[in-house]
Design an enzyme around this catalytic site. Structure first.
Site, PDB file in Angstrom:
ATOM      1  NE  ARG A  95      12.263   3.046 -14.167  1.00 34.12           N
ATOM      2  CZ  ARG A  95      12.302   4.058 -13.292  1.00 34.12           C
ATOM      3  NH1 ARG A  95      13.100   5.104 -13.539  1.00 34.12           N
ATOM      4  NH2 ARG A  95      11.570   4.040 -12.197  1.00 34.12           N
ATOM      5  CE  LYS A 112       7.156   3.180 -14.491  1.00 34.53           C
ATOM      6  NZ  LYS A 112       7.248   1.798 -13.970  1.00 34.53           N
ATOM      7  CG  HIS A 118      13.930  -3.877 -15.014  1.00 34.84           C
ATOM      8  ND1 HIS A 118      14.146  -2.543 -15.279  1.00 34.84           N
ATOM      9  CD2 HIS A 118      13.110  -3.919 -13.934  1.00 34.84           C
ATOM     10  CE1 HIS A 118      13.478  -1.812 -14.406  1.00 34.84           C
ATOM     11  NE2 HIS A 118      12.851  -2.619 -13.586  1.00 34.84           N
ATOM     12  NE  ARG A 137      14.701   0.619 -11.735  1.00 38.71           N
ATOM     13  CZ  ARG A 137      14.792   1.887 -11.321  1.00 38.71           C
ATOM     14  NH1 ARG A 137      15.900   2.555 -11.524  1.00 38.71           N
ATOM     15  NH2 ARG A 137      13.775   2.461 -10.715  1.00 38.71           N
ATOM     16  CG  HIS A 163      11.087   3.443  -6.707  1.00 41.63           C
ATOM     17  ND1 HIS A 163      11.561   2.369  -5.980  1.00 41.63           N
ATOM     18  CD2 HIS A 163      11.132   3.049  -8.011  1.00 41.63           C
ATOM     19  CE1 HIS A 163      11.866   1.384  -6.796  1.00 41.63           C
ATOM     20  NE2 HIS A 163      11.625   1.772  -8.032  1.00 41.63           N
ATOM     21  CE1 TYR A 221      14.207  -4.257  -6.458  1.00 44.72           C
ATOM     22  CE2 TYR A 221      13.498  -2.069  -5.783  1.00 44.72           C
ATOM     23  CZ  TYR A 221      13.691  -3.010  -6.766  1.00 44.72           C
ATOM     24  OH  TYR A 221      13.377  -2.719  -8.069  1.00 44.72           O
TER      25      TYR A 221
END
Length: 300
Positions: A114, A139, A245, A248, A271, A280
């Site tokens: 990120r 995150k 972004h 990514r 994640h 994705y």
């Protein structure tokens, strides 16, 4: 984080404007959240952000219990596919970037970082021997490891040399050490002056810490790369609505197209749930059962 504090204050100001002199109450909070969904048409994520900010204020500042939130009109949660760039498009955009911005863009695309994770990397986060990058307090305040692209090792070593010159200059002039996460600055008061904790992408000028008013050196500001990347997209004539972004997103999609399993991609991206990574698979094109369009079978 400091960014979260600023976001919460922004929502508190918007709620104050909505009250228009009235006292804060649970009823007005419910109506404000519904107002955001119905009249402002904000996304579900934005409405949730406003809710989290104001719930914090009601609970911990105003000491008011909130009930009956089932009456709040929810924002519609639309399903949107991420914008993904092809390898040729990424290459075209990168040709319009220079210096640190080019290296950071390569790291975003090559390691799935990120933007905030990239600009806040420290010297000790790079492990050339193992070919890995350690992302700390990403995150969700989670640490993870991702791949260090072998093709940029030379560029990274040159960047470390540039950072070392800033570090040596700060040491010589007595500038305060770099900011340390959480309570580490109290636990290790001199660690901020150690080379390992120094920024990989230090800012050129010193700045004032908004929380302590200490003058020190920070990392490059994220908006500087965003501005350079927007100019690069325009210069490359890529028609897609690509942002920093997007690199990514392209990293994750390319890995799936190369045949890497979804769990590996999930860990590299950091994640919490594999369902987030599954998005994705819907934009990956090379492994969709080898589907051939019917029009391609028509006689020519």
């Amino acid at each position: 984080s400091y960014q979260t504090e600023k976001t919460y204050l922004q929502w508190l100001r918007r709620y104050e404007e909505y009250l228009d002199g009235r006292k804060p109450a649970a009823d007005s909070l419910r109506s404000f959240l519904s107002h955001l969904a119905v009249e402002k048409r904000v996304s579900a994520a934005t409405q949730k952000q406003a809710f989290n900010a104001l719930l914090f204020v009601f609970r911990h500042v105003l000491h008011i219990d909130i009930h009956g939130l089932n009456d709040v009109v929810p924002s519609r949660k639309d399903r949107r596919l991420p914008v993904v760039l092809t390898e040729a498009e990424v290459s075209g955009i990168l040709t319009h970037l220079r210096g640190e911005y080019l290296l950071m863009a390569k790291m975003l695309y090559g390691a799935g970082l990120r933007l905030g994770e990239c600009v806040s990397l420290r010297i000790k986060d790079l492990d050339f021997g193992r070919g890995s990058i350690t992302v700390r307090s990403g995150k969700g305040d989670k640490d993870r490891q991702t791949v260090l692209p072998s093709g940029i090792v030379g560029d990274l070593r040159e960047q470390m040399e540039r950072a070392r010159r800033y570090y040596d200059d700060d040491q010589r002039t007595g500038v305060a050490g770099v900011m340390l996460p959480k309570a580490l600055e109290r636990k290790y008061p001199h660690a901020g002056r150690e080379w390992g904790w120094f920024w990989l992408f230090p800012a050129r000028k010193l700045s004032v810490d908004p929380l302590t008013n200490v003058v020190r050196r920070y990392h490059l500001f994220p908006s500087s790369l965003q501005k350079a990347f927007r100019a690069a997209v325009r210069g490359s004539l890529v028609a897609k609505h690509a942002t920093v972004h997007t690199l990514r997103h392209s990293f994750a999609t390319n890995l799936i197209e190369y045949g890497y399993d979804i769990r590996t991609v999930q860990e590299l991206l950091g994640h919490s749930h594999v369902s987030t990574t599954m998005i994705y698979t819907h934009v990956a094109t090379r492994n969709k059962l080898g589907v051939i369009s019917p029009v391609d079978r028509l006689p020519r």
